[in-house]
Design a protein around this motif. Sequence first.
Motif, PDB file in Angstrom:
ATOM      1  N   ALA A  29      43.473  32.072  78.664  1.00 30.30           N
ATOM      2  CA  ALA A  29      44.152  33.362  78.752  1.00 30.30           C
ATOM      3  C   ALA A  29      44.612  33.795  77.355  1.00 30.30           C
ATOM      4  O   ALA A  29      45.148  32.996  76.586  1.00 30.30           O
ATOM      5  CB  ALA A  29      45.348  33.266  79.688  1.00 30.30           C
ATOM      6  N   VAL A  62      39.909  35.160  78.481  1.00 32.25           N
ATOM      7  CA  VAL A  62      40.181  36.152  79.523  1.00 32.25           C
ATOM      8  C   VAL A  62      41.518  36.806  79.185  1.00 32.25           C
ATOM      9  O   VAL A  62      42.328  36.231  78.453  1.00 32.25           O
ATOM     10  CB  VAL A  62      40.200  35.523  80.935  1.00 32.25           C
ATOM     11  CG1 VAL A  62      38.856  34.883  81.271  1.00 32.25           C
ATOM     12  CG2 VAL A  62      41.311  34.509  81.090  1.00 32.25           C
ATOM     13  N   GLU A  67      43.530  36.302  85.523  1.00 31.17           N
ATOM     14  CA  GLU A  67      42.075  36.398  85.455  1.00 31.17           C
ATOM     15  C   GLU A  67      41.372  35.045  85.399  1.00 31.17           C
ATOM     16  O   GLU A  67      40.147  34.968  85.475  1.00 31.17           O
ATOM     17  CB  GLU A  67      41.658  37.252  84.257  1.00 31.17           C
ATOM     18  CG  GLU A  67      41.979  38.728  84.411  1.00 31.17           C
ATOM     19  CD  GLU A  67      43.461  39.060  84.252  1.00 31.17           C
ATOM     20  OE1 GLU A  67      43.908  40.044  84.887  1.00 31.17           O
ATOM     21  OE2 GLU A  67      44.177  38.339  83.514  1.00 31.17           O
ATOM     22  N   SER A  70      39.112  34.419  88.579  1.00 30.23           N
ATOM     23  CA  SER A  70      37.837  35.129  88.535  1.00 30.23           C
ATOM     24  C   SER A  70      36.906  34.495  87.511  1.00 30.23           C
ATOM     25  O   SER A  70      35.709  34.341  87.762  1.00 30.23           O
ATOM     26  CB  SER A  70      38.078  36.606  88.194  1.00 30.23           C
ATOM     27  OG  SER A  70      36.867  37.307  88.129  1.00 30.23           O
ATOM     28  N   ALA A  71      37.457  34.114  86.366  1.00 33.91           N
ATOM     29  CA  ALA A  71      36.637  33.479  85.333  1.00 33.91           C
ATOM     30  C   ALA A  71      36.030  32.177  85.843  1.00 33.91           C
ATOM     31  O   ALA A  71      34.839  31.923  85.656  1.00 33.91           O
ATOM     32  CB  ALA A  71      37.471  33.224  84.083  1.00 33.91           C
TER      33      ALA A  71
END
Length: 165
Positions: A29, A62, A67, A70-71
């Motif tokens: 992140a 990301v 996220e 999803s990654a």
Amino acid sequence: MATQLKNLSDFSATEIPSASPYKFAIAVAEWNAEITGALYEGAYQSLISNGALADNIYSYNVPGSFELTSAADLLLKNNPELDAVICLGCVIQGETKHFDFICDAVANGLSNVAVKYSKPVIFGVLTTNNQQQAVDRAGGKHGNKGDEAAITAIKMAKLAETLKG
């Protein structure tokens, strides 16, 4: 021993298998980049020092911790040769319930992705009350949770390989 006195990243009492046969993805992140960058360095260096080949470590940024789910899903869907995905992030408590929603969603989401693909998806997300606690766990006095995430990924990749026969 109380947490405030302990380096949480001490692996001297555990056996770590060689990471050389495995392929890893690290999703990081960008939010709280100072912290997540330190987590990434810890994870990457732990993989390398335990035998992972640099060419078998794939790194992706990301926007934030939310996220990461999803990654992880996209990485495993598009790269079935991966043996584990390490997800690194940092969520620091603020004045609203946003912290609770994000932490819960990421923890549950990463667990669901792991089950969906039957692959290790490692929760390397700091969920701290303040910036100092994050610093202490990203290479500070409590070690580096990135190191822990990498060691967990290696051990889980080995477990998956063992169970496949």
